[in-house]
Design a protein around this motif. Sequence first.
Motif, PDB file in Angstrom:
ATOM      1  N   LYS A   1       0.857  -1.188   0.000  1.00 43.57           N
ATOM      2  CA  LYS A   1       0.000   0.000   0.000  1.00 43.57           C
ATOM      3  C   LYS A   1       0.889   1.233   0.000  1.00 43.57           C
ATOM      4  O   LYS A   1       1.800   1.334   0.826  1.00 43.57           O
ATOM      5  CB  LYS A   1      -0.922   0.022   1.216  1.00 43.57           C
ATOM      6  CG  LYS A   1      -1.862   1.216   1.236  1.00 43.57           C
ATOM      7  CD  LYS A   1      -2.770   1.212   2.436  1.00 43.57           C
ATOM      8  CE  LYS A   1      -3.583   2.490   2.472  1.00 43.57           C
ATOM      9  NZ  LYS A   1      -4.334   2.601   3.710  1.00 43.57           N
ATOM     10  N   ASP A   2       0.615   2.125  -0.929  1.00 45.78           N
ATOM     11  CA  ASP A   2       1.373   3.377  -1.036  1.00 45.78           C
ATOM     12  C   ASP A   2       2.881   3.126  -1.095  1.00 45.78           C
ATOM     13  O   ASP A   2       3.666   3.831  -0.456  1.00 45.78           O
ATOM     14  CB  ASP A   2       1.032   4.310   0.132  1.00 45.78           C
ATOM     15  CG  ASP A   2      -0.439   4.692   0.168  1.00 45.78           C
ATOM     16  OD1 ASP A   2      -1.068   4.752  -0.911  1.00 45.78           O
ATOM     17  OD2 ASP A   2      -0.969   4.910   1.277  1.00 45.78           O
ATOM     18  N   GLY A   3       3.279   2.090  -1.822  1.00 42.91           N
ATOM     19  CA  GLY A   3       4.694   1.780  -1.995  1.00 42.91           C
ATOM     20  C   GLY A   3       5.338   1.059  -0.828  1.00 42.91           C
ATOM     21  O   GLY A   3       6.524   0.745  -0.870  1.00 42.91           O
ATOM     22  N   HIS A   4       4.592   0.778   0.222  1.00 46.89           N
ATOM     23  CA  HIS A   4       5.133   0.072   1.390  1.00 46.89           C
ATOM     24  C   HIS A   4       4.733  -1.398   1.304  1.00 46.89           C
ATOM     25  O   HIS A   4       3.555  -1.723   1.202  1.00 46.89           O
ATOM     26  CB  HIS A   4       4.590   0.686   2.689  1.00 46.89           C
ATOM     27  CG  HIS A   4       5.162   0.058   3.917  1.00 46.89           C
ATOM     28  ND1 HIS A   4       6.354   0.455   4.468  1.00 46.89           N
ATOM     29  CD2 HIS A   4       4.714  -0.962   4.688  1.00 46.89           C
ATOM     30  CE1 HIS A   4       6.617  -0.287   5.530  1.00 46.89           C
ATOM     31  NE2 HIS A   4       5.635  -1.160   5.683  1.00 46.89           N
ATOM     32  N   ASP A   5       5.719  -2.293   1.346  1.00 54.11           N
ATOM     33  CA  ASP A   5       5.485  -3.734   1.285  1.00 54.11           C
ATOM     34  C   ASP A   5       5.468  -4.333   2.686  1.00 54.11           C
ATOM     35  O   ASP A   5       6.206  -3.878   3.570  1.00 54.11           O
ATOM     36  CB  ASP A   5       6.578  -4.424   0.470  1.00 54.11           C
ATOM     37  CG  ASP A   5       6.535  -4.058  -1.005  1.00 54.11           C
ATOM     38  OD1 ASP A   5       5.545  -3.427  -1.441  1.00 54.11           O
ATOM     39  OD2 ASP A   5       7.490  -4.398  -1.724  1.00 54.11           O
TER      40      ASP A   5
ATOM     41  N   PRO B   1      -8.162  -7.778  12.409  1.00 54.38           N
ATOM     42  CA  PRO B   1      -8.130  -6.350  12.061  1.00 54.38           C
ATOM     43  C   PRO B   1      -7.044  -5.519  12.737  1.00 54.38           C
ATOM     44  O   PRO B   1      -6.661  -4.480  12.203  1.00 54.38           O
ATOM     45  CB  PRO B   1      -9.524  -5.864  12.463  1.00 54.38           C
ATOM     46  CG  PRO B   1     -10.388  -7.066  12.298  1.00 54.38           C
ATOM     47  CD  PRO B   1      -9.520  -8.219  12.748  1.00 54.38           C
ATOM     48  N   SER B   2      -6.502  -5.961  13.850  1.00 54.32           N
ATOM     49  CA  SER B   2      -5.446  -5.186  14.512  1.00 54.32           C
ATOM     50  C   SER B   2      -4.081  -5.353  13.845  1.00 54.32           C
ATOM     51  O   SER B   2      -3.156  -4.582  14.123  1.00 54.32           O
ATOM     52  CB  SER B   2      -5.333  -5.591  15.985  1.00 54.32           C
ATOM     53  OG  SER B   2      -4.968  -6.965  16.095  1.00 54.32           O
TER      54      SER B   2
ATOM     55  N   THR C   1       5.690 -12.895  14.069  1.00 50.65           N
ATOM     56  CA  THR C   1       5.870 -12.343  15.425  1.00 50.65           C
ATOM     57  C   THR C   1       6.283 -10.876  15.460  1.00 50.65           C
ATOM     58  O   THR C   1       6.209 -10.252  16.506  1.00 50.65           O
ATOM     59  CB  THR C   1       6.921 -13.166  16.204  1.00 50.65           C
ATOM     60  OG1 THR C   1       8.139 -13.205  15.457  1.00 50.65           O
ATOM     61  CG2 THR C   1       6.438 -14.582  16.449  1.00 50.65           C
ATOM     62  N   VAL C   2       6.714 -10.332  14.339  1.00 52.29           N
ATOM     63  CA  VAL C   2       7.147  -8.929  14.279  1.00 52.29           C
ATOM     64  C   VAL C   2       6.122  -8.149  13.465  1.00 52.29           C
ATOM     65  O   VAL C   2       5.587  -8.652  12.487  1.00 52.29           O
ATOM     66  CB  VAL C   2       8.552  -8.824  13.632  1.00 52.29           C
ATOM     67  CG1 VAL C   2       8.959  -7.382  13.428  1.00 52.29           C
ATOM     68  CG2 VAL C   2       9.575  -9.547  14.488  1.00 52.29           C
ATOM     69  N   SER C   3       5.864  -6.917  13.864  1.00 49.25           N
ATOM     70  CA  SER C   3       4.898  -6.093  13.145  1.00 49.25           C
ATOM     71  C   SER C   3       5.583  -5.205  12.112  1.00 49.25           C
ATOM     72  O   SER C   3       6.655  -4.652  12.368  1.00 49.25           O
ATOM     73  CB  SER C   3       4.117  -5.202  14.116  1.00 49.25           C
ATOM     74  OG  SER C   3       3.283  -4.314  13.395  1.00 49.25           O
ATOM     75  N   GLY C   4       4.939  -5.057  10.978  1.00 46.32           N
ATOM     76  CA  GLY C   4       5.409  -4.134   9.948  1.00 46.32           C
ATOM     77  C   GLY C   4       5.322  -2.683  10.391  1.00 46.32           C
ATOM     78  O   GLY C   4       5.897  -1.796   9.763  1.00 46.32           O
ATOM     79  N   ARG C   5       4.614  -2.425  11.479  1.00 43.20           N
ATOM     80  CA  ARG C   5       4.589  -1.066  12.057  1.00 43.20           C
ATOM     81  C   ARG C   5       5.949  -0.700  12.637  1.00 43.20           C
ATOM     82  O   ARG C   5       6.297   0.467  12.720  1.00 43.20           O
ATOM     83  CB  ARG C   5       3.552  -0.976  13.181  1.00 43.20           C
ATOM     84  CG  ARG C   5       2.134  -1.017  12.745  1.00 43.20           C
ATOM     85  CD  ARG C   5       1.200  -0.833  13.960  1.00 43.20           C
ATOM     86  NE  ARG C   5      -0.177  -0.980  13.566  1.00 43.20           N
ATOM     87  CZ  ARG C   5      -0.874  -2.103  13.658  1.00 43.20           C
ATOM     88  NH1 ARG C   5      -0.316  -3.191  14.156  1.00 43.20           N
ATOM     89  NH2 ARG C   5      -2.129  -2.155  13.274  1.00 43.20           N
ATOM     90  N   ASP C   6       6.695  -1.726  13.067  1.00 41.77           N
ATOM     91  CA  ASP C   6       7.948  -1.506  13.784  1.00 41.77           C
ATOM     92  C   ASP C   6       9.189  -1.593  12.913  1.00 41.77           C
ATOM     93  O   ASP C   6      10.213  -1.011  13.255  1.00 41.77           O
ATOM     94  CB  ASP C   6       8.067  -2.522  14.923  1.00 41.77           C
ATOM     95  CG  ASP C   6       6.904  -2.420  15.898  1.00 41.77           C
ATOM     96  OD1 ASP C   6       6.410  -1.302  16.120  1.00 41.77           O
ATOM     97  OD2 ASP C   6       6.481  -3.471  16.417  1.00 41.77           O
ATOM     98  N   GLU C   7       9.119  -2.346  11.821  1.00 37.98           N
ATOM     99  CA  GLU C   7      10.289  -2.492  10.959  1.00 37.98           C
ATOM    100  C   GLU C   7       9.901  -2.991   9.573  1.00 37.98           C
ATOM    101  O   GLU C   7       8.785  -3.480   9.381  1.00 37.98           O
ATOM    102  CB  GLU C   7      11.319  -3.429  11.585  1.00 37.98           C
ATOM    103  CG  GLU C   7      10.824  -4.844  11.842  1.00 37.98           C
ATOM    104  CD  GLU C   7      11.833  -5.671  12.619  1.00 37.98           C
ATOM    105  OE1 GLU C   7      12.512  -6.494  11.980  1.00 37.98           O
ATOM    106  OE2 GLU C   7      11.931  -5.492  13.845  1.00 37.98           O
ATOM    107  N   ASP C   8      10.827  -2.872   8.649  1.00 36.40           N
ATOM    108  CA  ASP C   8      10.619  -3.382   7.292  1.00 36.40           C
ATOM    109  C   ASP C   8      10.883  -4.879   7.320  1.00 36.40           C
ATOM    110  O   ASP C   8      12.032  -5.325   7.260  1.00 36.40           O
ATOM    111  CB  ASP C   8      11.558  -2.674   6.313  1.00 36.40           C
ATOM    112  CG  ASP C   8      11.408  -3.163   4.878  1.00 36.40           C
ATOM    113  OD1 ASP C   8      10.584  -4.069   4.624  1.00 36.40           O
ATOM    114  OD2 ASP C   8      12.129  -2.641   4.007  1.00 36.40           O
TER     115      ASP C   8
END
Length: 160
Positions: free
Chosen positions: A24-28, A52-53, A84-91
């Motif tokens: 989305k918007d260039g972010h994978d 959803p979270s 286990t890792v969120s894309g909010r925190d890292e690529d």
Amino acid sequence: MKKEADKTKARIKPMPNTIVSCRKDGHDNALAVGVASVASIDPVMVMIGIIPSRFSYDMVKDTGKFVVNIPTKEFSEKYMYLGTVSGRDEDKLASINTTDADIIDAPILTDCPVNIECSVVDSIQPGSHELFIGKVEKVHCDEEYLTEDNEVKWDEIDLI
């Protein structure tokens, strides 16, 4: 004799271990998904469930595109990482080999032997997960796992 099982732990097995990738918007991003299945044979569709979270939820919900990547046991460590890792925190895909899908705007995880490009045709949220029904646009498969008729030889893939 049968005894009542705990319905909260009585999930149908085996469950496919899949990785859903999206953009989305260039972010994978990609996430491990345990809720996945065939939704239709004609037309060919698959269903995935995302809570959803999760960071990828809005990416799939907003774009209507995703790729189902089928990992082998060799990919187990990366599968656990993606779960286990969120894309909010890292690529999360920085150290994972990817390429652009052919039909939809999303990445394909090239180290997974099967990749299924999908466009969302419907969704429903009956409980903890939103179930996205995706029309299969294209299936990529490593040549060694294809028959002469281009059918996937699932029994030869060492799935997680």
